[in-house]
Motif scaffolding. Structure first.
Motif, PDB file in Angstrom:
ATOM      1  N   CYS A   7       0.840  -1.203   0.000  1.00 31.28           N
ATOM      2  CA  CYS A   7       0.000   0.000   0.000  1.00 31.28           C
ATOM      3  C   CYS A   7       0.871   1.247   0.000  1.00 31.28           C
ATOM      4  CB  CYS A   7      -0.905  -0.007   1.229  1.00 31.28           C
ATOM      5  SG  CYS A   7      -1.870   1.500   1.451  1.00 31.28           S
ATOM      6  N   TYR A 103       5.863   7.841  -6.801  1.00 27.10           N
ATOM      7  CA  TYR A 103       4.875   8.703  -7.448  1.00 27.10           C
ATOM      8  C   TYR A 103       5.132  10.187  -7.194  1.00 27.10           C
ATOM      9  CZ  TYR A 103       2.359   4.432  -8.486  1.00 27.10           C
ATOM     10  OH  TYR A 103       2.022   3.187  -8.967  1.00 27.10           O
ATOM     11  N   LEU A 132      -2.535  -1.059  -3.611  1.00 26.57           N
ATOM     12  CA  LEU A 132      -3.537  -0.127  -3.106  1.00 26.57           C
ATOM     13  C   LEU A 132      -2.908   1.234  -2.859  1.00 26.57           C
ATOM     14  CD1 LEU A 132      -6.396   0.422  -1.795  1.00 26.57           C
ATOM     15  CD2 LEU A 132      -5.384  -0.364   0.355  1.00 26.57           C
ATOM     16  N   VAL A 133      -3.670   2.291  -3.133  1.00 26.73           N
ATOM     17  CA  VAL A 133      -3.261   3.660  -2.810  1.00 26.73           C
ATOM     18  C   VAL A 133      -4.238   4.246  -1.802  1.00 26.73           C
ATOM     19  CG1 VAL A 133      -2.998   6.020  -3.675  1.00 26.73           C
ATOM     20  CG2 VAL A 133      -2.121   4.097  -5.013  1.00 26.73           C
ATOM     21  N   LEU A 134      -3.705   4.749  -0.707  1.00 22.64           N
ATOM     22  CA  LEU A 134      -4.504   5.502   0.260  1.00 22.64           C
ATOM     23  C   LEU A 134      -4.227   6.981   0.034  1.00 22.64           C
ATOM     24  CD1 LEU A 134      -4.142   3.660   3.711  1.00 22.64           C
ATOM     25  CD2 LEU A 134      -6.045   3.547   2.095  1.00 22.64           C
ATOM     26  N   TRP A 135      -5.262   7.718  -0.352  1.00 25.27           N
ATOM     27  CA  TRP A 135      -5.126   9.167  -0.553  1.00 25.27           C
ATOM     28  C   TRP A 135      -5.530   9.889   0.726  1.00 25.27           C
ATOM     29  CZ3 TRP A 135      -2.956  11.669  -4.561  1.00 25.27           C
ATOM     30  CH2 TRP A 135      -2.847  11.006  -5.792  1.00 25.27           C
ATOM     31  N   GLN A 176      -1.993  11.650  -9.521  1.00 31.36           N
ATOM     32  CA  GLN A 176      -3.286  11.028  -9.796  1.00 31.36           C
ATOM     33  C   GLN A 176      -3.311  10.428 -11.194  1.00 31.36           C
ATOM     34  OE1 GLN A 176      -6.547  10.862  -7.711  1.00 31.36           O
ATOM     35  NE2 GLN A 176      -6.262   9.213  -9.194  1.00 31.36           N
ATOM     36  N   VAL A 179      -1.480   7.142 -11.077  1.00 36.24           N
ATOM     37  CA  VAL A 179      -2.304   6.114 -10.414  1.00 36.24           C
ATOM     38  C   VAL A 179      -3.394   5.623 -11.362  1.00 36.24           C
ATOM     39  CG1 VAL A 179      -3.963   5.722  -8.550  1.00 36.24           C
ATOM     40  CG2 VAL A 179      -1.811   6.922  -8.083  1.00 36.24           C
ATOM     41  N   ASN A 180      -4.017   6.562 -12.079  1.00 35.61           N
ATOM     42  CA  ASN A 180      -5.055   6.185 -13.045  1.00 35.61           C
ATOM     43  C   ASN A 180      -4.474   5.318 -14.156  1.00 35.61           C
ATOM     44  OD1 ASN A 180      -6.811   7.758 -11.567  1.00 35.61           O
ATOM     45  ND2 ASN A 180      -6.802   9.473 -12.991  1.00 35.61           N
ATOM     46  N   LEU A 184      -4.750   1.444 -10.387  1.00 37.11           N
ATOM     47  CA  LEU A 184      -4.592   0.975  -9.021  1.00 37.11           C
ATOM     48  C   LEU A 184      -5.881   1.150  -8.221  1.00 37.11           C
ATOM     49  CD1 LEU A 184      -1.103   2.559  -8.238  1.00 37.11           C
ATOM     50  CD2 LEU A 184      -1.598   0.261  -9.091  1.00 37.11           C
ATOM     51  N   GLU A 186      -7.941   2.427  -5.194  1.00 32.83           N
ATOM     52  CA  GLU A 186      -7.769   3.654  -4.417  1.00 32.83           C
ATOM     53  C   GLU A 186      -8.817   3.749  -3.316  1.00 32.83           C
ATOM     54  OE1 GLU A 186      -7.100   7.287  -6.870  1.00 32.83           O
ATOM     55  OE2 GLU A 186      -7.619   5.945  -8.540  1.00 32.83           O
ATOM     56  N   ARG A 188      -9.894   6.816  -0.420  1.00 32.07           N
ATOM     57  CA  ARG A 188      -9.643   8.181   0.036  1.00 32.07           C
ATOM     58  C   ARG A 188     -10.070   8.333   1.487  1.00 32.07           C
ATOM     59  NH1 ARG A 188      -8.039  11.911  -3.545  1.00 32.07           N
ATOM     60  NH2 ARG A 188      -7.863  11.168  -5.692  1.00 32.07           N
TER      61      ARG A 188
END
Length: 224
Positions: A7, A103, A132-135, A176, A179-180, A184, A186, A188
């Motif tokens: 992550c 990133y 996974l990305v946590l924004w 972003q 990530v797009n 991935l 996501e 938020r």
């Protein structure tokens, strides 16, 4: 709790990424928490030549580096981060929570150091994508008003609200887009939430993602 999730936490400078990782570590000490800060990367047995970073924080040096030298320094830092911290943890089946990964490095260099950014953009070809990305979502004006020291790494030009907003928006938009492109998963999180609650929400989000992924494996196999 199921391990093995990679992550990445993304957000603006000052959004609370470092604080979040620290609070998560106190609650889930079995996970691996990784950042590019020298105190988190070193010392590494057998790489004593890098220990200077512990004695002399590289931030001041990086500001004086020429474009390609600066990009090469970032490539070295990210390579150490992955090969000596992220990869061993993932191979051991541990969940890895990484602050920004490549990133933000790449996005920020593309804005502030285009020549070096052109060199740095090839590095992702050699690194695995996160699961996974946590924004961390927080209004930029709220970050600016916080009682914290803004550095030249966080602004485009002079240290001012205008310079801060310009760089942060540009970097977030580029990150972003990356990530797009990588498609991935996501999640938020509202970074204005109290730090302890935010850590609990982040842990729940990662754990829930891991559980859903495990449940989906038999389903994919049955389809085959």
């Amino acid at each position: 709790m199921t391990g093995g999730v990679f992550c990445v936490v993304l957000g603006a400078d000052g959004a609370g990424k470092t604080t979040l990782l620290g609070n998560m570590a106190s609650r889930e000490p079995g996970w691996e928490y990784v950042s590019a800060r020298p105190e988190d990367l070193y010392p590494i047995e057998g790489l004593d030549c890098y220990d200077w970073a512990l004695r002399n924080h590289p931030r001041e040096y990086v500001l004086r580096m020429r474009p390609l030298t600066r990009a090469a320094f970032y490539i070295s830092t990210l390579a150490v981060e992955y090969e000596y911290h992220i990869a061993p943890a993932l191979q051991a089946g541990r969940t890895v929570i990484c602050d920004s990964y490549w990133y933000r490095f790449l996005a920020k260099e593309q804005v502030l150091n285009p020549r070096g950014g052109a060199l740095l953009r090839h590095l992702p070809e050699h690194l695995p994508r996160p699961d996974l990305v946590l924004w961390l979502d927080v209004p930029l004006d709220s970050v600016w008003r916080r009682s914290r020291e803004v550095t030249l790494f966080e602004v485009d030009g002079e240290i001012s609200w205008t310079g801060f907003e310009a760089l942060q928006r540009a970097v977030l938009q580029r990150a972003q887009a990356m990530v797009n492109r990588d498609r991935l998963a996501e999640i938020r999180l509202d970074a204005r939430t109290g730090p302890e609650r935010l850590a609990d929400e982040a842990i729940a989000a990662v754990a829930g993602f891991a559980e859903r992924r495990v449940r989906a494996v038999p389903e994919r196999q049955s389809v085959k």
